[in-house]
Design an enzyme around this catalytic site. Structure first.
Site, mmCIF file in Angstrom:
data_model
loop_
_atom_site.group_PDB
_atom_site.id
_atom_site.type_symbol
_atom_site.label_atom_id
_atom_site.label_comp_id
_atom_site.label_asym_id
_atom_site.label_seq_id
_atom_site.Cartn_x
_atom_site.Cartn_y
_atom_site.Cartn_z
ATOM 1 N N GLU A 182 0.881 -1.157 0.000
ATOM 2 C CA GLU A 182 0.000 0.000 0.000
ATOM 3 C C GLU A 182 0.923 1.211 0.000
ATOM 4 O OE1 GLU A 182 -3.493 1.390 2.936
ATOM 5 O OE2 GLU A 182 -2.861 -0.681 3.145
ATOM 6 N N ARG B 175 5.217 -13.133 9.095
ATOM 7 C CA ARG B 175 5.858 -11.819 9.002
ATOM 8 C C ARG B 175 7.235 -11.885 9.640
ATOM 9 N NH1 ARG B 175 1.830 -7.839 8.157
ATOM 10 N NH2 ARG B 175 3.119 -6.091 8.772
ATOM 11 N N LYS C 152 4.238 0.502 9.821
ATOM 12 C CA LYS C 152 4.353 1.818 9.207
ATOM 13 C C LYS C 152 3.787 2.908 10.108
ATOM 14 C CE LYS C 152 3.120 0.061 5.092
ATOM 15 N NZ LYS C 152 2.347 0.008 3.853
HETATM 16 P P1 ATP Z 1 2.456 -2.250 7.939
HETATM 17 O O1 ATP Z 1 1.808 -3.067 9.006
HETATM 18 O O2 ATP Z 1 3.868 -1.875 8.218
HETATM 19 O O3 ATP Z 1 1.635 -1.092 7.474
HETATM 20 P P2 ATP Z 1 1.438 -3.713 5.768
HETATM 21 O O4 ATP Z 1 1.317 -5.181 5.837
HETATM 22 O O5 ATP Z 1 0.220 -2.896 5.919
HETATM 23 O O6 ATP Z 1 2.586 -3.258 6.744
HETATM 24 P P3 ATP Z 1 1.703 -3.402 2.970
HETATM 25 O O7 ATP Z 1 2.214 -2.208 2.291
HETATM 26 O O8 ATP Z 1 0.267 -3.704 2.871
HETATM 27 O O9 ATP Z 1 2.156 -3.264 4.467
HETATM 28 O O10 ATP Z 1 2.575 -4.685 2.633
HETATM 29 C C1 ATP Z 1 3.070 -5.041 1.376
HETATM 30 C C2 ATP Z 1 3.528 -6.472 1.450
HETATM 31 O O11 ATP Z 1 4.554 -6.606 2.407
HETATM 32 C C3 ATP Z 1 2.398 -7.392 1.895
HETATM 33 O O12 ATP Z 1 2.412 -8.565 1.119
HETATM 34 C C4 ATP Z 1 2.720 -7.661 3.328
HETATM 35 O O13 ATP Z 1 2.219 -8.904 3.717
HETATM 36 C C5 ATP Z 1 4.246 -7.605 3.332
HETATM 37 N N1 ATP Z 1 4.767 -7.280 4.644
HETATM 38 C C6 ATP Z 1 4.516 -6.181 5.394
HETATM 39 N N2 ATP Z 1 5.142 -6.246 6.580
HETATM 40 C C7 ATP Z 1 5.824 -7.421 6.586
HETATM 41 C C8 ATP Z 1 6.678 -8.086 7.537
HETATM 42 N N3 ATP Z 1 6.945 -7.552 8.729
HETATM 43 N N4 ATP Z 1 7.211 -9.282 7.184
HETATM 44 C C9 ATP Z 1 6.954 -9.825 5.986
HETATM 45 N N5 ATP Z 1 6.164 -9.256 5.060
HETATM 46 C C10 ATP Z 1 5.601 -8.071 5.346
HETATM 47 MG MG MG Z 2 -1.436 -2.773 4.861
#
Ligand code: ATP
Ligand code: MG
Length: 560
Positions: free
Chosen positions: A35, A261, A271
């Protein structure tokens, strides 16, 4: 650092099975779907390595898809940084797409579901919809609008789209089963009304698809075969499959796979929390070297190859666990040991003067130039010339007027080696009016040139030094953990309560050898005996400590 050929894990196993069965005609296509609402962090690096790396391993492709289905929160600023960070990690997206590229197709497929009697417009508000979903083991109740005719649903959906209704007035829901044991399948919302400007589609849309409706369908539009995400989406997988099963696709639908994760000790990877650190001024910005963002790690001197190796070798599993940051640091150290040139730098300088150092005919002190190997791990990296004179800087720590037991570095009457140069013996301490030591006068053995005495006598310490007349002034930032707790926030629920107030120490009086004048921005060097240091991208003669030299991971493993 060598990267293993194709790691074996549940995802690569599934791909091998699909390839053998010919499910996708041997094609492997993945996607990385962030995102665009913040900068990528170490957790994303793991996802990037799994998504891009897995495709690469099988000769397939991976696209970047920006999941821009929330019009209010996304900013184009982040899109460029995401692409840049992926490239820096060593991957090139086969293409860059946005979920919003598919808004028309998603809309048309939603109409198809309505026509099949599989979706309906619900006039209930969000609160009522959540309240009637039931809970685990308790079935939900059907909406009074659930049995609308196809014609009425088509009409209402068209009017939702044309902007007739205010935000929240109606939603489009899939018609599945309000008593389904998986809550995700209790008539999930597919479209919401949001009269909001979107950073790419402008004001063209006032209805926006939900993640669940957009995601699997976008995967299908693009021809994704293996849609890899993190474990929190596990319960969404039946819904992912359900939507695709209703669409009469001509080819095998993509399948979703979930992995754990990546979490690190002493680190937050959310984030929202990282944003707060920036907003509150706890750190200097998204690229502060203490941040676990790709930008921060990069500025800190973490090599992309080390991040890749760590993300691959710690494994792709389905068990959530927190990895020790020391393990990541050991990958960084291993990579830098192989690639970083050695330099001499003195962080907290103490002046040393050699009695009897020779002078030239014109009265100026003699300057000796030593050829020093740049990297003992890599002969091809050559040598450099380092000047030596009778006026030097050494570390304050390397001298004690009254040495404690087992202190073998410089102290009155003790002989030590100045690395690669001469053996010296401290003779006299010079103090200022306040009684602080400002200079140590030493004798030196002219026969020990190169650091080896002719009579084979032993000295216990070898110390680094910088020739004072040649030294360049530098600023060095030493970093400690940003959070003191291994699991920030575990104690109070708020990670910021575990902030380390002393995560950065700035040393503004460092002295470094003159060859560092030519250091490239971003280059990482080893300061001998001190650690690895990255040259700041912007401010010359500013160095960030990447990691120290001590392998803390080895001692942690020994203990456990
Ligand atoms: P955040 O919780 O930091 O906002 P998010 O999951 O909302 O992270 P996205 O931008 O939606 O962030 O994630 C893009 C991709 O990265 C997704 O496939 C997500 O599953 C993966 N991702 C995000 N954080 C992690 C993590 N800590 N370990 C592995 N993969 C991750
Ligand atoms: Mg997200």
């Amino acid at each position: 650092m060598s990267e293993p050929v194709v790691p074996s894990n549940f995802i690569t196993d599934a791909i091998r099975r699909d390839n053998e069965a010919g499910t996708y005609g041997g094609r492997v296509q993945t996607r990385f779907p962030p995102e665009p609402n913040g900068y990528l962090h170490i957790g994303h690096a793991k996802a990037v390595v799994v998504d891009f790396g897995t495709a690469q391993d099988f000769g397939g492709s991976c696209m970047l898809r920006l999941d821009d289905t929330n019009p209010e929160t996304e900013e184009e600023e982040y899109v460029d940084s995401i692409i840049e960070d992926i490239r820096w990690l060593g991957y090139e997206p086969a293409d860059v797409r946005h979920a919003s590229d598919y808004f028309d197709q998603l809309h048309d497929w939603a109409v198809l579901l309505i026509e099949k009697g599989l979706a309906y417009v619900d006039d209930q508000d969000g609160e009522t919809i959540s309240a009637t979903r039931g809970s685990f083991g308790v079935p939900g109740t059907n909406s009074p609008f659930r049995d609308r005719s196809v014609a009425e649903n088509l009409d209402l959906f068209a009017r939702m789209r044309s902007g007739e209704f205010p935000d929240g007035a109606r939603v489009l829901r899939a018609k599945i089963d309000m008593a389904h044991e998986n809550m995700q399948l209790r008539d999930p919302v597919m479209y919401r009304i949001r009269n909001a400007h979107h950073h790419r589609t402008g004001d063209r849309w006032c209805i926006y698809p939900t993640y669940d409706w957009a995601h699997g369908q976008s995967d299908a539009f693009e021809g994704v075969t293996h849609s890899i995400c993190t474990l929190e989406f596990e319960s969404h997988r039946p819904l992912y499959d359900w939507f695709l099963a209703q669409l009469d696709l001509e080819t095998a639908p993509p399948r979703q796979y979930e992995f754990a994760r990546l979490e690190l000790t002493h680190t937050v990877t959310s984030k929202r929390r990282l944003k707060k650190l920036v907003a509150d001024g706890v750190v200097d910005g998204w690229d502060d070297p203490r941040m676990p963002t790709i930008r921060g790690l990069r500025r800190r001197g973490y090599p992309a190859a080390a991040l890749r190796a760590f993300c691959r070798e710690v494994g792709t599993t389905r068990t959530n666990s927190r990895k020790a940051i020391e393990e990541l640091e050991s990958y960084v150290r291993r990579e830098l040991n192989a690639t970083a040139q050695r330099r001499m730098a003195v962080l907290r300088p103490l002046r040393v003067v050699l009695d009897g150092w020779p002078t030239n005919a014109d009265g100026t002190p003699v300057v000796e130039w030593f050829d020093v190997v740049n990297n003992p791990e890599d002969e091809a990296d050559g040598t450099r010339r380092v000047p030596f004179t009778g006026e030097l800087w050494i570390e304050q720590d390397d001298f004690r007027e009254v040495p404690p037991p087992k202190y073998f570095r410089l102290s009155p009457g003790r002989e030590v080696r100045l690395r690669g140069a001469y053996l010296v013996t401290a003779q006299e301490v010079v103090k200022d009016a306040a009684g602080d030591i400002v200079e140590v006068r030493c004798s030196y053995d002219p026969e020990s040139r190169g650091g080896t005495p002719t009579d084979g006598r032993k000295v216990k310490s070898t110390m680094h030094w910088v020739s004072a007349p040649h030294a360049l002034d530098a600023t060095v930032a030493l970093y400690d953990r940003l959070f003191t707790a291994e699991a920030p926030g575990e104690r109070t629920g708020e990670a910021l309560d575990d902030l380390n107030p002393n995560s950065r120490e700035l040393l503004t009086n460092a002295k470094v050898e003159p060859s560092l004048e030519h250091a490239r921005p971003g280059q990482v060097v080893q300061f001998e005996r001190l650690g690895y240091f990255a040259v700041d991208d912007e401010v010359p003669m500013t160095f960030h400590r990447t990691v120290g030299l001590k392998d803390e991971w080895a001692s942690i493993q020994k203990r456990s």
